[in-house]
Design an enzyme around this catalytic site. Structure first.
Site, mmCIF file in Angstrom:
data_model
loop_
_atom_site.group_PDB
_atom_site.id
_atom_site.type_symbol
_atom_site.label_atom_id
_atom_site.label_comp_id
_atom_site.label_asym_id
_atom_site.label_seq_id
_atom_site.Cartn_x
_atom_site.Cartn_y
_atom_site.Cartn_z
ATOM 1 N N LYS A 100 1.083 -0.817 -0.323
ATOM 2 C CA LYS A 100 0.216 -0.414 -0.180
ATOM 3 C C LYS A 100 0.887 1.503 -0.222
ATOM 4 C CE LYS A 100 -0.971 -1.697 3.356
ATOM 5 N NZ LYS A 100 -0.437 -2.846 4.207
ATOM 6 N N GLU A 124 -4.085 -5.278 -6.344
ATOM 7 C CA GLU A 124 -5.890 -5.582 -5.110
ATOM 8 C C GLU A 124 -5.612 -5.951 -3.524
ATOM 9 O OE1 GLU A 124 -9.203 -4.903 -4.211
ATOM 10 O OE2 GLU A 124 -9.799 -6.005 -6.912
ATOM 11 N N VAL A 127 -5.288 -2.445 -0.422
ATOM 12 C CA VAL A 127 -6.453 -1.807 0.215
ATOM 13 C C VAL A 127 -7.191 -2.749 1.556
ATOM 14 C CG1 VAL A 127 -8.221 -0.303 0.124
ATOM 15 C CG2 VAL A 127 -6.552 0.000 -1.229
ATOM 16 N N GLY A 182 -0.875 -11.078 18.063
ATOM 17 C CA GLY A 182 -0.890 -10.980 16.508
ATOM 18 C C GLY A 182 -0.603 -9.574 15.877
ATOM 19 N N LYS A 200 -4.643 4.132 2.028
ATOM 20 C CA LYS A 200 -5.887 2.994 2.045
ATOM 21 C C LYS A 200 -6.900 3.902 0.788
ATOM 22 C CE LYS A 200 -4.718 -1.047 4.341
ATOM 23 N NZ LYS A 200 -5.008 -1.895 5.287
#
Length: 401
Positions: A100, A124, A127, A182, A200
């Site tokens: 990104k 693809e 984002v 995590g 984004k």
């Protein structure tokens, strides 16, 4: 057969290799795309790894191999990743990426380079992770004049806010929990300060409205100042706090774009997106509102989106997919602080003092000694700042109408 090089063997890169290896026959059966990973570029050794024999450490091996037609960049950042993507495109290889930061900062340049060489640059996974959003924007919604795109774009912050809402816990405690599970990195700055969501929304805005937007142009506020008290006031008002990225065109055709926490009504569909899930709403003149929902991160969801782009690049090897936007400029982006909104204000003052300072307000029925919470009428952030002078304002959060 399309032979692929995967750059980076971390969470996403290893996921890409795993998905192609595990689901190769299914992919070929569904799409007629026969994929093979020939190289994995990484600086580390992986003794005993099932794909150890594919590892190379010199990008020139990939760059100079005419069999490699697609490069999957999963390194991240704008250092080596930018260099390798440029070199891959210049050497005649299509590129897919989940990066990104790379697309938000250099997408216009790289798309132009891909166009010059009749190659694909697909992103693809940059984002929505595993959520398909860029392809629908570019294809399924192409008949629409889009007016706004906004949503919950970061799973880490959404998880933290969800836990604060459910359990009334303080931010620092929930952040530690997210790191232990995590969901948050050891250095969570990009998530909690809103930088990840900023990148984004830049990409979504560029694809939706046709001009590049740089992260430096986006007013960005994270969630580090959100307190349990803010959550309690929001709950008493029948609202929830969410971090949103938002981009929309004003009447002059300029872009209003920002990232910030918002209060939204509990009945709003975004208010009920919880934990690590993301959701994006696109507004079009023909379709109305469309929402895309799913896990925005994670090894296999993100790898799934990367592999989908690999399949697309393979199928469009001879005729590139049309994805393009022009470069933007500072005049294109309006001052987000001048956009009138309603605001939630928490302050140490009486109701009479609040009305004298902020005008017509809706007081939230929540009791905290020495504090008042209220929602203003639509006013710019500059107006809020002016009204706040000389009084103790504890929190200011925008309200989504």
């Amino acid at each position: 057969m399309a032979k692929i090089a995967v750059l980076g063997y971390g969470v996403v890169g290893s996921g890409v290799v795993e998905v192609i290896h595990k689901n190769g026959r299914t992919i070929a059966g569904k799409t007629r795309a026969d994929l093979e990973v020939k190289y994995i570029l990484t600086r580390r050794d992986y003794p005993g790894d099932p794909f150890e024999e594919l590892i190379v450490k010199d990008f020139s091996v990939i760059e100079n191999d005419p069999e490699i037609t697609i490069v999957a960049e999963c390194i991240g950042g704008c250092g080596a990743a930018l260099e390798y993507v440029r070199r891959a495109l210049k050497s005649g290889k299509s590129v897919v990426t989940s990066n990104k930061e790379l697309i938000a900062e250099h997408g216009c340049e790289l798309l132009s380079l891909a166009k010059e060489r009749n190659l694909n640059l697909l992103f693809e996974a940059s984002v929505g992770g595993g959520i398909p959003i860029l392809r629908p924007l570019n294809q399924c919604l192409a008949a629409n004049e889009l007016t706004e795109v906004y949503g919950i774009l970061n799973g880490t912050t959404n998880y933290i806010l969800t836990k604060m809402i459910r359990h009334g816990l303080p931010f620092d405690e929930v952040l530690k929990d997210a790191q232990q599970k995590g969901y948050a990195e050891a250095d969570p700055t990009a998530d909690i300060e809103g930088f990840d969501a900023c990148r984004k929304i830049c990409i979504l805005a560029a694809l939706s409205f046709g001009k590049h937007v740089y992260p430096r142009q986006v007013k960005t506020v994270g969630i580090t100042q959100i307190t349990a008290e803010d959550i309690a006031f929001a709950s008493a008002a029948g609202m929830r706090v969410k971090l949103l990225g938002r981009a929309m065109l004003n009447e002059e055709g300029k872009l209003i774009i920002y990232v910030a926490p918002h209060l939204m009504d509990e009945e709003n569909q975004l208010a009920n997106v919880e934990d690590v899930f993301n959701a994006i709403i696109v507004k079009g003149d023909a379709i109305g509102d469309v929402m895309f929902y799913g896990k925005g991160a994670g090894k296999l969801p993100t790898a799934s989106a990367v592999v989908a782009d690999v399949i697309d690049a393979s199928k469009h090897a001879e005729s590139r997919k049309y994805i393009h936007w022009v470069d933007g400029n500072d005049d294109y982006v309006a001052d987000a602080d001048a956009y009138p909104m309603r605001w939630f204000v928490r302050a140490a003052m009486t109701e009479d003092e609040a009305r004298a300072k902020f005008g017509k307000i809706t007081v939230i029925p929540h009791q905290t000694e020495g504090q008042i919470g209220f929602i203003t009428e639509p006013v710019s952030r500059y107006g809020i700042n002016a009204a706040s002078e000389g009084c103790e304002v504890l929190s200011v959060i925008s309200v989504l109408d």
